[in-house]
Scaffold this motif. Structure first.
Motif, PDB file in Angstrom:
ATOM      1  N   LEU A   1      40.491  61.636  68.127  1.00 41.90           N
ATOM      2  CA  LEU A   1      41.801  61.871  68.163  1.00 41.90           C
ATOM      3  C   LEU A   1      42.553  61.984  69.489  1.00 41.90           C
ATOM      4  O   LEU A   1      43.797  61.535  69.492  1.00 41.90           O
ATOM      5  N   ASP A   2      41.925  62.330  70.347  1.00 46.97           N
ATOM      6  CA  ASP A   2      42.285  62.589  71.822  1.00 46.97           C
ATOM      7  C   ASP A   2      42.719  61.069  72.189  1.00 46.97           C
ATOM      8  O   ASP A   2      43.860  60.680  73.003  1.00 46.97           O
ATOM      9  N   THR A   3      41.897  60.062  71.967  1.00 49.45           N
ATOM     10  CA  THR A   3      42.081  58.506  72.251  1.00 49.45           C
ATOM     11  C   THR A   3      43.433  58.162  71.541  1.00 49.45           C
ATOM     12  O   THR A   3      44.333  57.524  72.141  1.00 49.45           O
ATOM     13  N   ILE A   4      43.670  58.423  70.086  1.00 45.29           N
ATOM     14  CA  ILE A   4      44.664  58.130  69.533  1.00 45.29           C
ATOM     15  C   ILE A   4      45.755  58.778  70.212  1.00 45.29           C
ATOM     16  O   ILE A   4      47.032  58.176  70.217  1.00 45.29           O
ATOM     17  N   GLN A   5      45.891  60.102  70.716  1.00 46.79           N
ATOM     18  CA  GLN A   5      46.890  60.717  71.140  1.00 46.79           C
ATOM     19  C   GLN A   5      47.463  60.103  72.345  1.00 46.79           C
ATOM     20  O   GLN A   5      48.609  60.095  72.575  1.00 46.79           O
ATOM     21  N   CYS A   6      46.525  59.933  73.347  1.00 40.90           N
ATOM     22  CA  CYS A   6      46.558  59.126  74.604  1.00 40.90           C
ATOM     23  C   CYS A   6      47.439  57.851  74.384  1.00 40.90           C
ATOM     24  O   CYS A   6      48.399  57.225  75.021  1.00 40.90           O
ATOM     25  N   GLU A   7      46.927  56.990  73.330  1.00 43.64           N
ATOM     26  CA  GLU A   7      47.494  55.834  73.034  1.00 43.64           C
ATOM     27  C   GLU A   7      49.188  55.978  72.523  1.00 43.64           C
ATOM     28  O   GLU A   7      49.886  55.299  73.073  1.00 43.64           O
TER      29      GLU A   7
ATOM     30  N   ASN B   1      50.838  58.414  73.224  1.00 43.23           N
ATOM     31  CA  ASN B   1      51.758  58.947  74.331  1.00 43.23           C
ATOM     32  C   ASN B   1      51.868  58.064  75.359  1.00 43.23           C
ATOM     33  O   ASN B   1      52.693  58.246  76.494  1.00 43.23           O
ATOM     34  N   ALA B   2      51.413  56.854  75.515  1.00 47.23           N
ATOM     35  CA  ALA B   2      51.262  55.945  76.772  1.00 47.23           C
ATOM     36  C   ALA B   2      52.764  55.466  76.633  1.00 47.23           C
ATOM     37  O   ALA B   2      53.451  54.959  75.805  1.00 47.23           O
ATOM     38  N   PRO B   3      53.318  55.525  77.960  1.00 48.26           N
ATOM     39  CA  PRO B   3      54.668  54.805  78.132  1.00 48.26           C
ATOM     40  C   PRO B   3      54.876  53.603  77.533  1.00 48.26           C
ATOM     41  O   PRO B   3      56.208  53.291  76.971  1.00 48.26           O
ATOM     42  N   THR B   4      54.083  52.638  77.843  1.00 51.54           N
ATOM     43  CA  THR B   4      54.192  51.330  77.408  1.00 51.54           C
ATOM     44  C   THR B   4      53.609  50.955  76.014  1.00 51.54           C
ATOM     45  O   THR B   4      53.852  49.780  75.434  1.00 51.54           O
ATOM     46  N   GLN B   5      53.182  52.210  75.360  1.00 51.30           N
ATOM     47  CA  GLN B   5      52.863  51.841  73.826  1.00 51.30           C
ATOM     48  C   GLN B   5      53.675  52.071  73.135  1.00 51.30           C
ATOM     49  O   GLN B   5      55.049  51.916  73.113  1.00 51.30           O
ATOM     50  N   PHE B   6      53.058  52.772  72.024  1.00 48.51           N
ATOM     51  CA  PHE B   6      54.090  53.149  70.631  1.00 48.51           C
ATOM     52  C   PHE B   6      55.081  54.182  70.998  1.00 48.51           C
ATOM     53  O   PHE B   6      56.286  54.118  70.654  1.00 48.51           O
ATOM     54  N   LYS B   7      55.062  55.091  71.988  1.00 50.82           N
ATOM     55  CA  LYS B   7      56.195  55.865  72.012  1.00 50.82           C
ATOM     56  C   LYS B   7      57.446  55.314  72.948  1.00 50.82           C
ATOM     57  O   LYS B   7      58.381  55.575  72.543  1.00 50.82           O
TER      58      LYS B   7
ATOM     59  N   ARG C   1      57.967  52.046  72.660  1.00 52.76           N
ATOM     60  CA  ARG C   1      58.670  51.415  71.617  1.00 52.76           C
ATOM     61  C   ARG C   1      59.368  51.956  70.689  1.00 52.76           C
ATOM     62  O   ARG C   1      60.684  51.691  70.316  1.00 52.76           O
ATOM     63  N   LEU C   2      59.073  53.196  70.242  1.00 57.64           N
ATOM     64  CA  LEU C   2      59.818  54.076  69.352  1.00 57.64           C
ATOM     65  C   LEU C   2      61.187  54.522  70.160  1.00 57.64           C
ATOM     66  O   LEU C   2      62.037  54.821  69.529  1.00 57.64           O
ATOM     67  N   ASN C   3      61.017  54.948  71.280  1.00 55.73           N
ATOM     68  CA  ASN C   3      62.249  55.142  72.214  1.00 55.73           C
ATOM     69  C   ASN C   3      63.161  53.979  72.382  1.00 55.73           C
ATOM     70  O   ASN C   3      64.290  54.281  72.287  1.00 55.73           O
ATOM     71  N   GLU C   4      62.572  52.977  72.278  1.00 55.03           N
ATOM     72  CA  GLU C   4      63.251  51.842  72.283  1.00 55.03           C
ATOM     73  C   GLU C   4      64.195  51.644  70.893  1.00 55.03           C
ATOM     74  O   GLU C   4      65.466  51.158  70.870  1.00 55.03           O
ATOM     75  N   LEU C   5      63.477  51.662  69.909  1.00 53.51           N
ATOM     76  CA  LEU C   5      64.115  51.374  68.688  1.00 53.51           C
ATOM     77  C   LEU C   5      65.131  52.566  68.446  1.00 53.51           C
ATOM     78  O   LEU C   5      66.195  52.546  67.801  1.00 53.51           O
ATOM     79  N   MET C   6      64.770  53.883  68.765  1.00 55.52           N
ATOM     80  CA  MET C   6      65.917  54.825  68.533  1.00 55.52           C
ATOM     81  C   MET C   6      67.234  54.440  69.443  1.00 55.52           C
ATOM     82  O   MET C   6      68.356  54.907  68.971  1.00 55.52           O
TER      83      MET C   6
END
Length: 483
Positions: free
Chosen positions: A390-396, A398-404, A406-411
């Motif tokens: 779970l910590d690994t998934i949370q880090c992924e 919260n990574a700036p270049t990962q899903f978060k 992309r999510l900010n870009e989509l928003m």
């Protein structure tokens, strides 16, 4: 209705089936089986002239009456009986030929005009043909071989067995009256049958017919003392209805015709097709058999006169209306099913969303229950592995270049599209409730962090101002001391 007798009015039906071939009697083969092209009429007296099909050709077929005879019989009372041609019938043919070809009424050239007039009457199918002073005139009917107003059509053969017990009763009443008084009608028929408690009258179907008539199909169920039941055969029930006292009782109820709806045996169909009806040319009859679109289901029947043609036209119009009514009912059923399908699909989508929400709620309850159950225990090895994952998934996430990121870009893109109105009307974006809650929580944490940083900066500014103010006040005091 029933196709009742096409035979000549002088033809009588035998009491039982008689498949014997007709016997022609006459003079020197003048009206025998060979086609006679004489008399200048372009036709012959053929084999069909003297081979009538009895007084009830198709009453068992389930069709309406052809010809002028009103007598209705069953298959067992003369349908295919072929009586031998009597001398009276032969004399009738001879008299007809004399009236059409060589009348001797006046003894001069006027006889030729009289012959043409008799020919015209024969073609029309009505009138009297005078040809001799000492012999009665010939009565021309539409059944005579020279009548031109006749054709051959096709009717559906019944496929019901005698064991089915179906008997057709034709009432001179409208369908709505029959249906409104159906129970009283059943009770009246039961009384006509003697009121026997072991007999039960059942209505198989009710159908509208032309001229405000209604066809009612019934069958009788007989129950034995041992508990078994059977249907009364159609021929037995029909024979009972044809009794004089029973028939008069049925007529009081408005019954104009009764017939047994039973199928024809192959031998009966063969016998029927082999002998042309009275007045129908054998060549036309043979061609009608060849042109039969479905010999297994349809049988050729003659149409004599405009009255019969009108009757068939009315029957066809009536069937067309019934088919259209059935199509309207089917169309309404289809529309109702489409509405039900749309409603069902909407409910299914609603239940899916509700199921997802309940699943998340159930998961939260299980999490809390598991926390309560594991409280006070040390972390186990499998729990530690799960925590690491779970910590690994949370880090992924919260990574700036990962899903978060992309999510900010989509928003940001969504905000821009909403700002400029570039989103089409048919496009809809849906964000899962849990994801939206996580986004709000993350933005809230960032907002709290910014607020805390601003408060720290403000406190530092206050401290800096206080330090500057203290320095400014301490410099003059020191100068005065050293001076």
């Amino acid at each position: 209705g029933a196709f009742g007798g096409f035979g000549t009015t002088t033809t009588t039906a035998g009491p039982t089936f008689s498949f014997s071939a007709p016997t022609n009697t006459g003079t020197s083969g003048l009206f025998g089986a060979t086609q006679n092209k004489g008399f200048g009429f372009g036709t012959s007296f053929g084999t069909g002239t003297g081979t009538g099909l009895g007084s009830g050709l198709g009453t068992g077929l389930g069709f309406g009456g052809f010809g002028t005879q009103q007598q209705q019989t069953t298959l067992g009372s003369g349908l295919f009986s072929q009586p031998a041609q009597t001398p009276a019938q032969s004399n009738q043919l001879i008299n007809t030929a004399s009236a059409l070809s060589a009348p001797t009424l006046l003894g001069d050239e006027r006889d030729a005009i009289l012959a043409k007039w008799n020919q015209l009457q024969a073609f029309w199918g009505t009138g009297k043909g005078y040809f001799n002073n000492n012999i009665a005139p010939v009565e021309f009917t539409q059944e005579n071989p020279f009548c031109r107003f006749k054709a051959v059509g096709y009717s559906l053969m019944p496929n019901n067995k005698d064991e089915d017990g179906l008997v057709v009763l034709v009432f001179n009443r409208k369908e709505i009256d029959i249906r409104s008084q159906q129970q009283q009608l059943v009770e009246s028929l039961h009384k006509i049958l003697g009121g026997n408690q072991t007999l039960t009258v059942n209505v198989e179907g009710v159908k509208t017919m032309p001229d405000d008539q209604t066809e009612v199909i019934i069958y009788i169920v007989e129950r034995s003392p041992n508990g078994t039941s059977r249907r009364v055969p159609a021929t037995t029930l029909y024979a009972h209805f044809e009794q004089a006292n029973i028939k008069s009782s049925l007529q009081q109820l408005g019954v104009s015709l009764s017939m047994a709806r039973t199928e024809l045996s192959p031998a009966q169909v063969k016998q029927l097709l082999q002998n042309p009806p009275a007045g129908v040319d054998p060549i036309i009859w043979e061609q009608a058999k060849v042109d039969n679109p479905d010999p297994d289901k349809l049988i050729p029947v003659p149409m004599v006169g405009f009255k019969e043609l009108l009757r068939r036209l009315k029957v066809q119009d009536q069937m067309t209306k019934q088919h259209q009514t059935r199509l309207d009912i089917i169309s309404e059923d289809i529309s109702e099913l489409q509405k039900n399908q749309t409603t069902t699909m909407a409910k299914i989508a609603q239940y899916k969303r509700k199921l997802m929400a309940l699943s998340h709620r159930t998961l939260q309850v299980l999490i809390k229950q598991e926390i309560q159950r594991k409280s006070g225990y040390a972390i186990q090895a499998d729990e530690e592995q799960l925590r690491v994952q779970l910590d690994t998934i949370q880090c992924e996430l919260n990574a700036p270049t990962q899903f978060k990121g992309r999510l900010n870009e989509l928003m940001s893109q969504i905000r821009m599209q909403n700002h400029f109105g570039a989103v089409r009307a048919e496009e809809r974006y849906y964000i899962d409730a849990d994801l939206l809650r996580e986004i709000k929580q993350h933005l809230k944490q960032q907002q709290e962090g910014l607020s805390h940083l601003i408060s720290i900066i403000k406190d530092d500014l206050e401290d800096i101002k206080l330090i500057e103010h203290g320095l400014n006040e301490s410099i003059p005091i020191r100068g005065g001391v050293f001076s």
